[in-house]
Design an enzyme around this catalytic site. Structure first.
Site, PDB file in Angstrom:
ATOM      1  N   LYS A   1      19.806 142.934  13.610  1.00 21.72           N
ATOM      2  CA  LYS A   1      20.977 143.583  13.012  1.00 21.72           C
ATOM      3  C   LYS A   1      20.665 144.919  12.379  1.00 21.72           C
ATOM      4  O   LYS A   1      19.841 145.031  11.495  1.00 21.72           O
ATOM      5  CB  LYS A   1      21.569 142.657  11.941  1.00 21.72           C
ATOM      6  CG  LYS A   1      22.360 141.531  12.568  1.00 21.72           C
ATOM      7  CD  LYS A   1      23.043 140.720  11.497  1.00 21.72           C
ATOM      8  CE  LYS A   1      22.697 139.257  11.599  1.00 21.72           C
ATOM      9  NZ  LYS A   1      21.720 138.743  10.692  1.00 21.72           N
TER      10      LYS A   1
ATOM     11  N   GLY B   1      11.373 139.683   3.635  1.00 18.42           N
ATOM     12  CA  GLY B   1      12.518 140.278   2.917  1.00 18.42           C
ATOM     13  C   GLY B   1      12.054 141.226   1.827  1.00 18.42           C
ATOM     14  O   GLY B   1      12.585 142.326   1.668  1.00 18.42           O
TER      15      GLY B   1
ATOM     16  N   ARG C   1       0.815 131.365   3.055  1.00 21.34           N
ATOM     17  CA  ARG C   1       1.309 131.534   1.685  1.00 21.34           C
ATOM     18  C   ARG C   1       0.487 130.736   0.668  1.00 21.34           C
ATOM     19  O   ARG C   1       0.321 131.180  -0.470  1.00 21.34           O
ATOM     20  CB  ARG C   1       2.779 131.160   1.614  1.00 21.34           C
ATOM     21  CG  ARG C   1       3.640 132.235   2.243  1.00 21.34           C
ATOM     22  CD  ARG C   1       5.098 131.906   2.213  1.00 21.34           C
ATOM     23  NE  ARG C   1       5.881 133.121   2.446  1.00 21.34           N
ATOM     24  CZ  ARG C   1       7.165 133.125   2.737  1.00 21.34           C
ATOM     25  NH1 ARG C   1       7.838 131.998   2.827  1.00 21.34           N
ATOM     26  NH2 ARG C   1       7.803 134.271   2.923  1.00 21.34           N
TER      27      ARG C   1
ATOM     28  N   GLY D   1       7.556 138.026   8.182  1.00 17.44           N
ATOM     29  CA  GLY D   1       8.596 137.528   9.069  1.00 17.44           C
ATOM     30  C   GLY D   1       8.161 137.397  10.513  1.00 17.44           C
ATOM     31  O   GLY D   1       7.038 136.990  10.818  1.00 17.44           O
TER      32      GLY D   1
HETATM   33  P1  AMP Z   1      15.957 140.171  12.289  1.00 14.57           P
HETATM   34  O1  AMP Z   1      16.244 138.869  11.601  1.00 14.57           O
HETATM   35  O2  AMP Z   1      17.041 141.193  12.123  1.00 14.57           O
HETATM   36  O3  AMP Z   1      14.570 140.701  11.982  1.00 14.57           O
HETATM   37  O4  AMP Z   1      15.953 139.839  13.842  1.00 14.57           O
HETATM   38  C1  AMP Z   1      15.056 138.972  14.449  1.00 14.57           C
HETATM   39  C2  AMP Z   1      15.700 138.442  15.669  1.00 14.57           C
HETATM   40  O5  AMP Z   1      16.135 139.517  16.476  1.00 14.57           O
HETATM   41  C3  AMP Z   1      14.819 137.605  16.559  1.00 14.57           C
HETATM   42  O6  AMP Z   1      15.242 136.280  16.495  1.00 14.57           O
HETATM   43  C4  AMP Z   1      15.018 138.187  17.948  1.00 14.57           C
HETATM   44  O7  AMP Z   1      15.246 137.219  18.942  1.00 14.57           O
HETATM   45  C5  AMP Z   1      16.254 139.031  17.792  1.00 14.57           C
HETATM   46  N1  AMP Z   1      16.325 140.142  18.729  1.00 14.57           N
HETATM   47  C6  AMP Z   1      15.420 141.098  18.916  1.00 14.57           C
HETATM   48  N2  AMP Z   1      15.808 141.941  19.905  1.00 14.57           N
HETATM   49  C7  AMP Z   1      16.982 141.492  20.362  1.00 14.57           C
HETATM   50  C8  AMP Z   1      17.873 141.922  21.384  1.00 14.57           C
HETATM   51  N3  AMP Z   1      17.613 142.986  22.144  1.00 14.57           N
HETATM   52  N4  AMP Z   1      19.000 141.216  21.571  1.00 14.57           N
HETATM   53  C9  AMP Z   1      19.259 140.130  20.809  1.00 14.57           C
HETATM   54  N5  AMP Z   1      18.472 139.686  19.830  1.00 14.57           N
HETATM   55  C10 AMP Z   1      17.332 140.353  19.607  1.00 14.57           C
END
Ligand code: AMP
Length: 437
Positions: free
Chosen positions: A236, A417, A36, A394
């Site tokens: 999520k 984001g 950054r 990210g």
């Molecule tokens: P996000 O913040 O929604 O981009 O999610 C990122 C996070 O998703 C990371 O910390 C990963 O460890 C988690 N993640 C990815 N795949 C899985 C999974 N199959 N089960 C649980 N957590 C996951």
């Protein structure tokens, strides 16, 4: 892009208030990733060369608002304390209080100022406040071609609270407002948008980083060389509903992995054991599967998965895994990565693409045993010949860098984001507020 940039305005001798995103990862006061800072340098150097007085500002992390409210608890912490049994409240309050006293050390921008000073020929001074006496004195002493970095904007409650008073004070350091904080452009805070929206900063333009981020990503989304493959992962699904919908309109193939994919697997009629699954979004996933079919788009979902008995704790703990078909995830197991067959299918789709955008890991990549899916996707992007490859910041950016593929990508965004909101088709307030061409 229809916004004015720093090239379009005269900055010589002017105070240019430049909103940067210096929210860099730090460990024990040492910056661990300078992406950054490097991203902001072209704009800063240009302004210095043009003889501007460059006043830099940024946030860092989520500190307590210690400049306006003194040491104390944030709203979130107060709520947490209130929810505790009465007997535990005093101890928790004291603990949060202690934490707030450490914020000035933990979230100060001083290390960023020191690094900038090294990179910019000792021409950067650091103000220990934002709009207080020290900042006023340093700005007054700032000569043409020099910089002042103000202290962390979020030490003042006015930053996130969009205080008019705070905007007015910041505007005293601002003949020309420059937004170059792509990573914060999706936030509508005092320094990212309100200072212009309230009518204080009249000349408001973007810097080179925002210009570059926008042109690369808008180009890919609006005029992609096809086939255009979009990859979404992460935990999520609820955060990414509109992104899935919008990308399905634009791309030829949408690849889904990570925790969010198991709601889709459930929507296909299979059980997913203890894997992440958002039961309220199953109908939405069915709708997206139908939408893809009707529009003749490829929606790629995992066909096999790496499953574990328990989520690794700590996250990088050694762990036993099994590979199963997604139609046969055992009731007591959790899918934490895409399986080898899925990796092959995803890699082939990526390698034959001419435009690829990627946001979100394919599994719990923080654990080396569960990082294979994310690794293979990163590798496929690196091997996609002649393709424009864009990493939406990210975790995916971290994975690509960690694997040493960073220089093989066309663009690694500085804003996870913000880029996700662009993929969603949203307008970013930090860019919308700027003067039109
Ligand atoms: P996000 O913040 O929604 O981009 O999610 C990122 C996070 O998703 C990371 O910390 C990963 O460890 C988690 N993640 C990815 N795949 C899985 C999974 N199959 N089960 C649980 N957590 C996951």
């Amino acid at each position: 892009m229809n916004k004015l940039t720093i090239r379009d305005v005269d900055v010589k001798g002017k105070k240019c208030l430049v909103r940067c995103d210096f929210n860099v990862p730090m460990k024990d006061g040492v910056i661990t990733d300078e992406n950054r800072i490097n991203g902001a340098l072209p704009t800063i150097k240009y302004l210095m060369d043009q003889g501007a007085k460059v006043i830099l500002c940024s946030h860092m992390g989520q500190p307590h608002n210690i400049f306006t409210e003194g040491y104390g608890l944030t709203k979130k912490e107060k709520k947490k304390v209130k929810a505790m049994p009465e007997s535990e409240q005093a101890a928790a309050t004291a603990e949060f209080m202690e934490k707030s006293k450490k914020d000035i050390k933990k979230f100060t921008l001083k290390p960023v100022a020191d690094r900038l000073n090294e990179l910019l020929d000792n021409k950067v001074t650091f103000a220990t406040d934002i709009v207080g006496e020290d900042a006023k004195a340093k700005v007054a002493a700032c000569k043409e071609g020099e910089c002042v970095l103000l202290e962390n904007l979020r030490f003042d409650a006015g930053e996130e609270g969009r205080s008019e008073e705070f905007c007015k004070k910041l505007n005293e350091f601002c003949d020309v407002y420059v937004n170059d904080a792509f990573g914060t452009a999706h936030r509508s805070h005092a320094s990212t948008a309100a200072i212009v929206e309230f009518g204080f900063a009249k000349t408001a333009v973007c810097g080179f980083l925002i210009e570059k981020e926008l042109s690369v990503m808008a180009d890919a989304l609006e005029n992609p060389v096809r086939p255009f493959v979009a990859i979404l992962g992460g935990a999520k699904i609820a955060d990414k509903l509109n992104v899935i919908n919008n990308l399905l309109d634009k791309c030829d193939t949408l690849i889904i992995g990570g925790g969010m994919s198991y709601t889709f697997i459930k929507a296909q009629g299979y059980e997913v054991g203890t894997s992440l699954c958002d039961n309220e979004k199953i109908d939405y996933c069915k709708e997206m599967i139908e939408k893809a079919k009707a529009a003749n788009k490829k929606l790629l979902l995992p066909v096999d998965a790496v499953v574990v008995k328990d989520f690794p704790n700590p996250i990088d703990a050694e762990i036993e895994t099994e590979v199963v078909d997604v139609t046969k995830i055992p009731a007591d197991m959790m899918a934490c990565d895409i399986g080898p067959e899925t990796r092959k299918i995803y890699s082939e789709a990526i390698k034959s693409a001419k435009t690829v955008i990627w946001n979100g890991p394919m599994g719990v990549f923080e654990n080396p045993t569960l990082a294979e899916g994310t690794k293979d996707v990163a590798k496929a992007l690196a091997e996609a010949k002649g393709a424009t490859t864009i990493i939406g910041g990210g975790d995916s950016a971290a994975a690509v860098k960690q694997l040493g593929f960073a220089d093989k990508m066309t663009h690694i965004s500085t804003g996870g984001g913000a880029s996700l909101e662009l993929f969603e088709g949203k307008k970013l307030p930090g860019i919308e507020c700027l003067n039109n061409k």
